[in-house]
Design a protein around this motif. Sequence first.
Motif, PDB file in Angstrom:
ATOM      1  N   SER A  66      39.812  38.052  42.015  1.00 14.79           N
ATOM      2  CA  SER A  66      38.792  37.994  40.982  1.00 14.79           C
ATOM      3  C   SER A  66      37.423  37.760  41.608  1.00 14.79           C
ATOM      4  O   SER A  66      37.296  37.255  42.720  1.00 14.79           O
ATOM      5  N   THR A  92      38.038  39.471  36.225  1.00 12.69           N
ATOM      6  CA  THR A  92      38.386  38.101  35.877  1.00 12.69           C
ATOM      7  C   THR A  92      39.672  37.704  36.598  1.00 12.69           C
ATOM      8  O   THR A  92      40.364  38.540  37.199  1.00 12.69           O
ATOM      9  N   GLY A 141      29.340  32.996  31.477  1.00 17.58           N
ATOM     10  CA  GLY A 141      30.435  33.851  31.912  1.00 17.58           C
ATOM     11  C   GLY A 141      30.449  35.167  31.167  1.00 17.58           C
ATOM     12  O   GLY A 141      29.724  35.376  30.189  1.00 17.58           O
ATOM     13  N   ARG A 143      33.201  37.976  29.507  1.00 13.44           N
ATOM     14  CA  ARG A 143      34.578  38.067  29.030  1.00 13.44           C
ATOM     15  C   ARG A 143      34.818  39.456  28.454  1.00 13.44           C
ATOM     16  O   ARG A 143      33.948  40.031  27.796  1.00 13.44           O
ATOM     17  N   GLU A 212      40.361  34.240  31.481  1.00 15.37           N
ATOM     18  CA  GLU A 212      39.840  35.463  30.856  1.00 15.37           C
ATOM     19  C   GLU A 212      38.339  35.624  31.041  1.00 15.37           C
ATOM     20  O   GLU A 212      37.769  36.631  30.610  1.00 15.37           O
ATOM     21  N   MET A 213      37.664  34.653  31.655  1.00 19.51           N
ATOM     22  CA  MET A 213      36.214  34.694  31.801  1.00 19.51           C
ATOM     23  C   MET A 213      35.836  34.803  33.271  1.00 19.51           C
ATOM     24  O   MET A 213      36.409  34.113  34.121  1.00 19.51           O
ATOM     25  N   LEU A 214      34.875  35.673  33.577  1.00 16.73           N
ATOM     26  CA  LEU A 214      34.320  35.776  34.923  1.00 16.73           C
ATOM     27  C   LEU A 214      33.067  34.914  34.986  1.00 16.73           C
ATOM     28  O   LEU A 214      32.050  35.245  34.366  1.00 16.73           O
TER      29      LEU A 214
END
Length: 606
Positions: A66, A92, A141, A143, A212-214
């Motif tokens: 990720s 992610t 972030g 998503r 689920e979030m970068l």
Amino acid sequence: MNITSNRTFISLENALQLRQANLLVEESHRVRPRYFDGKFLAARDLTRDQAYFLARQSGFARALGSGVVEGLQVRAGTVASDLEVDAGFGYTSAGELVSLSRTVRVSLPQLFRLQTLAAQLGTLRRPGPPLRNRTGIFVLGLRALEFSANPVAAYPTSLDGPRQVEEGDIVEASALTLTHWVAAPPESLDGQRGSLARDAFVTQSLPDLPAEMLPLAIVAIAGDNIRWVDMFLVRRAAGQAHSDVLGFGFAPRLQREAHLAQYMQQLADVMARAGTGRPNASQHFSALPAAGAMPAAALNPQDFSQSWFPPGVDAELMLVPEDEIPALVEESLLLPAIDLSLSPAQQESTAVAILVPVPREALARQAARLRQQLQRSIAAPALRLSAKRLPLETIRLLASSRLKLPVPTPAPTVDPVDAVWAELLSAQALLWYTRRRNLSLRPEIEGSVVAVVAGDDGDLEDVVRSRFSEASRERLDKVLGHANVASRAELSKLLASPKMASPLLAEATLSALEEKGSAISSADVAEIAEKVSAPGVGEGLARLVEARPELRDDPALATKLAGNNRLFELDRKLGQANSFEVARLSSEINLTTRGRGINLARVLPP
């Protein structure tokens, strides 16, 4: 039976046997429909087909790692309440691709809407009041989302069924979300930044973020205004290794690079608002990377003490060529970070080198001025206080001070080497430091360094003499006679260098050496070497010799031109001129003028 892949196909009976023997592990999330002629095809079959390929792509993304692949830079906007995020894409931790096709501006007064969205998405860590005028530290972030759109007519699935309208497409999108992370009053936001850096890069104890979030950046907000933005605390490049260095507990390489980038960004913010007094790293940071920049104001050239590192750290000044700093920083990234929360006793095995960069062509001259002492120990000011002395040292001082009559204090003497160090430090606004390995590999040698040059050309001075005419060799012997052993070796090495193959540059160098008088030191040779070894020096003279071949054929004429004190100015002008200007300027130089020198006033106006 149609086989749609290269995998080994087994029967259901064999699969049941392997399952009972606990030798078969089924991938329940990777099940695709099997098509055959005569099968009734329903929407759920195509949906399962899409889900299978999405799961396969997610697996490939997790194998890559990720993080951000390209772009997605975050910065404060032109308005104090705005954020700007550049276009880019990344993956992610769950393997989802997230991307922005254009630069996006986020307005902080709309944070309460983002919090409502975060609650719907399940990314809100804990319930809280609406984000109007909130103060604290947040994680920005990206998503992955999807929604249905573009309605189309749906035909009935039975004879008496009604016609309907259904959304015909599923649109993939990426949404920026702001997750509340740390509650902090406005006066402690700057201090929290250093603590978070230690948690991220030393102890690796930052709270987990949703898979689920970068994460793109940490944002400190006071009211509706941005206090600071730090990308590298949570931002990582895609492909980061999940294991440490050889299993010794070190952070992965990309994480250590992120620590250096985060430190440099925070250091720039600290120096931008620096006040009076000597800077101290512990005031702003809880941990330092193994290498990085530091303000030169942290070093006192009067007593050679440093205030940047805590007491106990073994610091040493080193003179290095400025083009070697990237390699030294690269090597130091293999070492662990410097934890500033440790006590002085725990820091005593930590050694750092404070690098004073100089141009490579100036290194020899500065080394001669420093008497080849390119390293100097420095101490923290606190170690010179009586409260920091060891008990044994205090007893010795008391014993030596008893039964002795007071004597006049002699005037302090200034070491010439210390004066050179002070001059070098005063010319720098920013220095570099690198953590050193704690190995005793520096032998103590008494004496001075003498350059010894060996090569395939036999006697080096014979090579030097072959580059000068018969008349100039007498001048060369006189210059060599004015040099001692060390400076004569450096002088021969300089005149035998490939750059001195140009007769005009060699004559100009010899004239510059003659101006040093009857005692030529290593510092004198290094000063001239710095001047003639600089990039571009000699190119203009080479173009002049090419335009006026008589300078190559008549050594006396080259010697006469080399005696002009504006020759290097002419060299610089010809080196920057185009071919037409070189031809014009070369033709204007009157080489037939009688007398001791050649006047360059026509091409070099005063």
